[in-house]
Design a protein around this motif. Structure first.
Motif, PDB file in Angstrom:
ATOM      1  N   HIS A 320       0.872  -1.060  -0.003  1.00 17.45           N
ATOM      2  CA  HIS A 320       0.111  -0.067   0.068  1.00 17.45           C
ATOM      3  C   HIS A 320       1.033   1.265   0.205  1.00 17.45           C
ATOM      4  O   HIS A 320       1.995   1.091   0.327  1.00 17.45           O
ATOM      5  CB  HIS A 320      -1.039   0.054   1.168  1.00 17.45           C
ATOM      6  N   SER A 427     -10.710   4.312   5.556  1.00 17.26           N
ATOM      7  CA  SER A 427      -9.914   5.527   6.261  1.00 17.26           C
ATOM      8  C   SER A 427      -9.946   5.254   7.722  1.00 17.26           C
ATOM      9  O   SER A 427     -10.264   4.257   8.319  1.00 17.26           O
ATOM     10  CB  SER A 427     -10.788   6.495   5.955  1.00 17.26           C
ATOM     11  N   GLY A 428      -9.289   6.251   8.311  1.00 21.37           N
ATOM     12  CA  GLY A 428      -9.361   6.213   9.855  1.00 21.37           C
ATOM     13  C   GLY A 428      -8.426   7.294  10.494  1.00 21.37           C
ATOM     14  O   GLY A 428      -7.551   7.929   9.699  1.00 21.37           O
ATOM     15  N   PHE A 430      -4.891   7.531  12.537  1.00 16.59           N
ATOM     16  CA  PHE A 430      -3.584   6.808  12.678  1.00 16.59           C
ATOM     17  C   PHE A 430      -3.601   6.559  14.339  1.00 16.59           C
ATOM     18  O   PHE A 430      -3.778   7.475  15.146  1.00 16.59           O
ATOM     19  CB  PHE A 430      -2.403   7.333  12.054  1.00 16.59           C
ATOM     20  N   GLY A 448      -6.054   9.435   7.861  1.00 11.40           N
ATOM     21  CA  GLY A 448      -5.657   9.040   6.447  1.00 11.40           C
ATOM     22  C   GLY A 448      -6.926   8.069   5.780  1.00 11.40           C
ATOM     23  O   GLY A 448      -8.058   8.002   6.470  1.00 11.40           O
ATOM     24  N   GLY A 450      -7.746   5.862   1.791  1.00  8.26           N
ATOM     25  CA  GLY A 450      -7.244   5.304   0.516  1.00  8.26           C
ATOM     26  C   GLY A 450      -8.064   4.690  -0.418  1.00  8.26           C
ATOM     27  O   GLY A 450      -9.163   4.134   0.328  1.00  8.26           O
TER      28      GLY A 450
HETATM   29  N1  PHE Z   1      -3.702   1.381   3.373  1.00  8.86           N
HETATM   30  C1  PHE Z   1      -4.997   1.257   3.451  1.00  8.86           C
HETATM   31  C2  PHE Z   1      -5.348   0.370   2.246  1.00  8.86           C
HETATM   32  O1  PHE Z   1      -4.503  -0.241   1.679  1.00  8.86           O
HETATM   33  C3  PHE Z   1      -5.828   2.650   3.206  1.00  8.86           C
HETATM   34  C4  PHE Z   1      -5.804   3.500   4.325  1.00  8.86           C
HETATM   35  C5  PHE Z   1      -5.052   4.512   4.143  1.00  8.86           C
HETATM   36  C6  PHE Z   1      -6.597   3.407   5.514  1.00  8.86           C
HETATM   37  C7  PHE Z   1      -4.941   5.321   5.393  1.00  8.86           C
HETATM   38  C8  PHE Z   1      -6.450   4.282   6.513  1.00  8.86           C
HETATM   39  C9  PHE Z   1      -5.577   5.279   6.602  1.00  8.86           C
HETATM   40  O2  PHE Z   1      -6.745   0.094   2.095  1.00  8.86           O
END
Ligand code: PHE
Length: 500
Positions: A320, A427-428, A430, A448, A450
């Motif tokens: 990711h 999302s969420g 951190f 964050g 995504g």
């Molecule tokens: N990295 C998460 C994904 O691959 C997306 C995400 C990014 C979630 C930042 C929360 C915060 O789905």
């Protein structure tokens, strides 16, 4: 252009010395073809020509209707019974609508009918439908000998004029019945002998437009990416550098507080590198990360499981773009405090079996917002505006679990086409275990989110199978003809992500 026509023109001229009108001499050849041949012959001074313009009249749809069903005046006349009584004006109006007035007017002029109180009565017993007769003449001959009739039919929008062109041709100074092949290039062979002295050269055509250069075409994914980038820039985000596809497990997982025993780190989910298989060293704060995993801290009890340096050093194809976000946050932590918003859109890799909605590599759109007092409420408000800018007006959240965020929310949007809620992304907020060990001050919160780039692009291009968007099944024609990207803002077409 066929030389046949040119030769025919030259032979005709040889026999008759001039062609008065090509429309008569070459009845079945379209005039633009004749013109092409004449231009070519003229350029060699074999002929000269003058353009003759003729007006040809054709019958318009309204005229065709009167040809088929009789003129308006005749229709009105026949609708009036013989005798004193006639028929009421109102009734004619109901029966004929707009035609009634036009037909009556012309009928009065022709002295076929007259008004009698509220009625119309006949003045004659029989009529000749002259309008129809005239239209028949125009249809058959393209004109009418009576100029007044033409004027009248034109004024009544029953006929229209089309100009037709033909040509009067005479012999030119270089007239001959043979077509000479003109040279296009001066060659070294010609120069070696005497050929260059007598060779006749074709003139350059400086008016020619030339071929359209074959340019490259942006892939639809790149167009949608550009639209997302503009939305991020509009909202004050900076772009993260995402040019490194290989990351250590440390940045991809550990720094994000993903436990070393987590299923996502399995070989089935992650591509591990074979050569080189491991990073040479870990960032200087690795022990802080180890401690928070093993023993906890910042209000957390940690995973209370052994943490291995070796596991953290394993190199992976990033699963990711959050692997990049974690490094950016570390940089931010080392600078004096400032609020910051970052985004990235780039490729990530997962060990998936490929099907209609999954690829082993896809693009993630990711955003992070770091600010004192950043909260879940502000994240929800932000996402609402962000998705509205993409034309998605109805979004909804569902609690979910991410190792690195708490609380975490899946984002759904109402898809009016599919008539269901579709998942947009994740999302969420951190976790402090992650942010504090990266070195961010207490009080600095980071949100964050995504989503994938592929699903909104598939929806926009009407592609059902992701393998038709990327890979060897892509239709190159689709890439070339796909219009400039616009996520359909007016119709509010919903956008969703591939399962992330
Ligand atoms: N990295 C998460 C994904 O691959 C997306 C995400 C990014 C979630 C930042 C929360 C915060 O789905």
């Amino acid at each position: 252009m066929s030389d046949d026509l040119k030769l025919t023109i030259l032979k005709t001229l040889a026999a008759k010395s001039s062609i008065e009108d090509t429309a008569d001499a070459f009845k079945n050849v379209p005039s633009d073809v004749v013109l092409g041949a004449l231009k070519s012959l003229e350029s060699h001074e074999m002929v000269t020509y003058k353009t003759l313009t003729t007006e040809v009249w054709s019958v318009d749809p309204e005229g065709q209707d009167q040809l088929d069903n009789g003129s308006y005046e005749a229709r009105i006349f026949y609708a009036i019974p013989a005798g004193e009584q006639g028929v009421s004006i109102d009734e004619l109006k109901t029966r004929f609508g707009a035609i009634a007035n036009l037909g009556q007017g012309k009928g009065f002029k022709n002295k076929w009918i007259k008004k009698s109180g509220d009625n119309i009565v006949r003045l004659v017993d029989t009529i000749v439908d002259q309008t129809k007769v005239d239209l028949e003449t125009v249809l058959a001959t393209g004109t009418h000998e009576n100029k007044e009739t033409i004027k009248d039919l034109k004024r009544r929008n029953l006929i229209k004029s089309n100009k037709s062109y033909s040509y009067a041709v005479a012999k030119g100074t270089n007239f001959s019945t043979e077509l000479k092949k003109l040279e296009t290039d001066l060659t070294d062979d010609m120069l070696k002998g005497d050929a260059w002295k007598t060779a006749e050269f074709k003139q350059f055509n400086f008016e020619a437009l030339g071929l359209n250069p074959r340019g490259g075409h942006l892939h639809p994914l790149m167009k949608v990416r550009e639209e997302f980038r503009q939305i991020f820039f509009e909202m004050g985000f900076e772009e993260m550098p995402t040019n490194s596809f290989v990351e250590s497990s440390f940045w991809n997982f550990d720094a994000l507080f993903v436990p070393q025993q987590h299923a996502a780190r399995d070989l089935q989910d992650t591509f591990y590198l074979e050569d080189p298989a491991a990073a040479t060293e870990l960032p200087e704060f690795w022990e802080t990360v180890r401690d928070v995993h093993e023993k906890g801290g910042y209000g957390s009890i940690g995973y209370r499981a052994p943490w291995s340096e070796e596991e953290a050093k394993k190199l992976v194809l990033r699963t990711h773009t959050t692997a990049v976000s974690s490094q950016i946050l570390r940089k931010l932590a080392l600078e004096p405090y400032r609020a910051a918003k970052y985004f990235s859109i780039d490729r990530v890799y997962r060990n998936e079996s490929v099907d209609a909605t999954h690829l082993a590599e896809f693009n993630q759109v990711e955003g992070i917002i770091a600010d004192k007092g950043m909260s879940l409420g502000r994240l929800i408000a932000f996402l609402d505006v962000f998705f509205k800018k993409m034309g998605i007006t109805t979004i909804r959240f569902k609690p979910t679990y991410n190792p690195y965020t708490e609380p975490s929310m899946e984002i759904f949007s109402w898809h009016s086409g599919l008539n269901k809620w579709v998942e947009l992304g994740n999302s969420g907020m951190f976790r402090p275990e992650m942010l504090r060990s990266l070195g961010l001050d207490e009080g600095v919160q980071v949100a964050g989110f995504g989503l994938s780039l592929e699903r909104p692009t598939m929806i926009r291009c009407g592609i059902k199978d992701i393998r038709h968007l990327v890979g060897h099944k892509v239709d190159r024609n689709m890439i070339e003809t796909d219009p400039a990207c616009r996520l359909d803002k007016k119709t509010g077409k919903e956008v969703a992500t591939a399962d992330t």
